[in-house]
Design a protein around this motif. Structure first.
Motif, PDB file in Angstrom:
ATOM      1  N   PHE A  38       0.817  -1.085   0.071  1.00  0.00           N
ATOM      2  CA  PHE A  38       0.210   0.052  -0.098  1.00  0.00           C
ATOM      3  C   PHE A  38       0.728   1.166  -0.093  1.00  0.00           C
ATOM      4  CE2 PHE A  38       0.883  -0.539   4.438  1.00  0.00           C
ATOM      5  CZ  PHE A  38       0.999   0.693   4.911  1.00  0.00           C
ATOM      6  N   ARG A  39       1.948   1.477   0.888  1.00  0.00           N
ATOM      7  CA  ARG A  39       3.006   2.258   0.722  1.00  0.00           C
ATOM      8  C   ARG A  39       3.477   2.580  -0.569  1.00  0.00           C
ATOM      9  NH1 ARG A  39       6.462   1.789   5.641  1.00  0.00           N
ATOM     10  NH2 ARG A  39       4.475   1.622   6.689  1.00  0.00           N
ATOM     11  N   LYS A  40       3.977   1.447  -1.134  1.00  0.00           N
ATOM     12  CA  LYS A  40       4.682   1.545  -2.368  1.00  0.00           C
ATOM     13  C   LYS A  40       3.741   1.976  -3.684  1.00  0.00           C
ATOM     14  CE  LYS A  40       6.976  -1.599  -6.014  1.00  0.00           C
ATOM     15  NZ  LYS A  40       7.383  -3.050  -6.248  1.00  0.00           N
ATOM     16  N   LYS A  41       2.334   1.806  -3.646  1.00  0.00           N
ATOM     17  CA  LYS A  41       1.418   2.168  -4.324  1.00  0.00           C
ATOM     18  C   LYS A  41       1.418   3.619  -4.423  1.00  0.00           C
ATOM     19  CE  LYS A  41      -1.400  -1.899  -5.100  1.00  0.00           C
ATOM     20  NZ  LYS A  41      -2.780  -2.470  -4.971  1.00  0.00           N
ATOM     21  N   ARG A  42       1.157   4.262  -3.046  1.00  0.00           N
ATOM     22  CA  ARG A  42       1.178   5.686  -2.552  1.00  0.00           C
ATOM     23  C   ARG A  42       2.240   6.321  -3.194  1.00  0.00           C
ATOM     24  NH1 ARG A  42      -0.764   9.926  -0.196  1.00  0.00           N
ATOM     25  NH2 ARG A  42       0.455  11.325   0.771  1.00  0.00           N
ATOM     26  N   ALA A  43       3.692   5.650  -2.948  1.00  0.00           N
ATOM     27  CA  ALA A  43       4.849   6.416  -3.506  1.00  0.00           C
ATOM     28  C   ALA A  43       4.971   6.580  -4.826  1.00  0.00           C
ATOM     29  CB  ALA A  43       5.983   5.667  -2.924  1.00  0.00           C
ATOM     30  N   ILE A  44       4.412   5.695  -5.572  1.00  0.00           N
ATOM     31  CA  ILE A  44       4.481   5.333  -7.235  1.00  0.00           C
ATOM     32  C   ILE A  44       3.257   6.660  -7.685  1.00  0.00           C
ATOM     33  CG2 ILE A  44       3.736   4.277  -9.039  1.00  0.00           C
ATOM     34  CD1 ILE A  44       4.630   1.671  -7.734  1.00  0.00           C
ATOM     35  N   CYS A  45       2.301   6.514  -7.011  1.00  0.00           N
ATOM     36  CA  CYS A  45       1.377   7.791  -7.462  1.00  0.00           C
ATOM     37  C   CYS A  45       2.037   9.190  -7.100  1.00  0.00           C
ATOM     38  CB  CYS A  45       0.034   7.658  -6.343  1.00  0.00           C
ATOM     39  SG  CYS A  45      -1.042   6.598  -6.931  1.00  0.00           S
ATOM     40  N   ILE A  46       2.810   9.354  -6.133  1.00  0.00           N
ATOM     41  CA  ILE A  46       3.409  10.699  -5.840  1.00  0.00           C
ATOM     42  C   ILE A  46       4.447  10.926  -6.916  1.00  0.00           C
ATOM     43  CG2 ILE A  46       4.811  11.724  -4.209  1.00  0.00           C
ATOM     44  CD1 ILE A  46       3.851  10.200  -1.957  1.00  0.00           C
ATOM     45  N   LEU A  47       5.181   9.752  -7.471  1.00  0.00           N
ATOM     46  CA  LEU A  47       6.314   9.652  -8.342  1.00  0.00           C
ATOM     47  C   LEU A  47       5.630  10.252  -9.832  1.00  0.00           C
ATOM     48  CD1 LEU A  47       8.569   6.923  -8.082  1.00  0.00           C
ATOM     49  CD2 LEU A  47       9.326   9.445  -8.114  1.00  0.00           C
ATOM     50  N   ARG A  48       4.335   9.510 -10.121  1.00  0.00           N
ATOM     51  CA  ARG A  48       3.765   9.902 -11.413  1.00  0.00           C
ATOM     52  C   ARG A  48       3.155  11.388 -11.536  1.00  0.00           C
ATOM     53  NH1 ARG A  48       1.146   3.964 -12.315  1.00  0.00           N
ATOM     54  NH2 ARG A  48       2.806   2.998 -12.775  1.00  0.00           N
ATOM     55  N   LEU A  49       2.967  11.778 -10.304  1.00  0.00           N
ATOM     56  CA  LEU A  49       2.393  13.171 -10.341  1.00  0.00           C
ATOM     57  C   LEU A  49       3.545  14.452 -10.340  1.00  0.00           C
ATOM     58  CD1 LEU A  49      -0.410  12.882  -7.608  1.00  0.00           C
ATOM     59  CD2 LEU A  49      -0.713  13.437 -10.023  1.00  0.00           C
ATOM     60  N   ALA A  50       4.653  13.778  -9.849  1.00  0.00           N
ATOM     61  CA  ALA A  50       5.889  14.712  -9.711  1.00  0.00           C
ATOM     62  C   ALA A  50       6.708  14.817 -10.790  1.00  0.00           C
ATOM     63  CB  ALA A  50       6.622  14.445  -8.517  1.00  0.00           C
TER      64      ALA A  50
END
Length: 301
Positions: free
Chosen positions: A288-300
């Protein structure tokens, strides 16, 4: 404690000597003083900590050259500018390039420095890294303790790592735990700004077996509980359980072989970071944390 058992104050307090032997005070061991120095350091009392190390521990200076930022700069000047004769300096720079995974530096050494072995970077790198970490990979720690006794718990290896940093990169969990027990600093950094946790993380990015076997235990004892980042005029704290924390630590671990002070602009390809996380164990990076980090990456990015 009053050593004079005839002191008038003892009579005033009606305290009498029992005639028994005095309290036996056990002398502090070297390890006790190392821990005390580290405790003072954590309290911000750097001068007192240094006094213990210089006056009581009397740590010697290691007899080998240390390839920190200044050492590497001098080495590259000798080879590429002064063009010194002989392969001694070229071999040292090649081993540095291999240890720090710098194929560009190795290629330059092969072409400009006319050092043929540097042309076999990929083939030679595993052997060089293994040799440099040999003492920190063993189950017996005699050699490491001998160096720590002579040169101090925070001495630098030729590759500018403390014993804790080298043990972390070697994946030697028992040695890491033993060094921490003696008071080794988790926050000690190399000239690229990386600490022991970053080195373990970087190793895990490249080796799935390391990620599965050694990283969970290493990350637990080495990773700080929080990070403080200055963003503009604000100070932001990231906790270890946050996805943003692991993202920042990952970026720092992936810093290329460039001294931190020279990094005017540092960019990362999103796919590189996602690939690095491919084999991260659940204990270190939950799904779940990995998915959130990937979402942050894709937005940034």
């Amino acid at each position: 404690m009053e050593s004079d058992d005839q002191h008038p104050l003892l009579d005033l307090l009606d305290i009498r000597s029992s005639g028994e032997e005095g309290v036996q005070v056990q002398a502090s061991s070297r390890e006790d003083w190392q821990k005390e120095a580290r405790k003072l350091e954590l309290q911000g009392k750097a001068e007192q900590a240094e006094a213990i190390r210089s006056r009581i521990l009397q740590d010697q200076t290691p007899p080998w050259p240390v390839f920190n930022a200044r050492g590497v700069e001098e080495l590259t000047r000798k080879i590429f500018i002064d063009q010194v004769v002989g392969n001694k300096w070229r071999q040292q720079l090649f081993e540095y390039a291999a240890f720090y995974d710098a194929p560009e530096l190795s290629e330059r050494l092969a072409v400009e420095g006319r050092f043929k072995p540097a042309g076999h970077f990929l083939a030679q790198r595993p052997r060089i890294v293994t040799n440099r970490l040999a003492a920190y990979s063993r189950r017996q720690f005699h050699e490491v303790w001998a160096d720590c006794d002579r040169y101090g718990l925070e001495h630098r290896t030729p590759m500018n790592q403390t014993p804790l940093m080298a043990a972390a990169r070697a994946g030697n969990v028992p040695l890491v735990e033993a060094l921490l027990e003696k008071g080794a600093r988790r926050d000690a950094r190399d000239h690229l700004g990386r600490n022991a946790a970053h080195l373990a993380l970087r190793e895990a990015f490249a080796h799935p077996q390391f990620a599965q076997n050694a990283l969970p235990a290493l990350w637990t004892v080495l990773a700080p509980l929080s990070l403080d980042l200055r963003i503009g005029d604000r100070l932001v704290r990231l906790e270890r359980h946050q996805a943003e924390y692991f993202l920042v630590q990952s970026i720092w671990a992936l810093i290329p072989i460039t001294p931190v002070e020279d990094l005017l602009m540092l960019g990362f390809n999103r796919e590189v970071i996602e690939h690095a996380w491919e084999f991260m164990p659940e204990a270190v990076l939950p799904t779940f944390r990995k998915k959130r980090a990937i979402c942050i990456l894709r937005l940034a990015i």
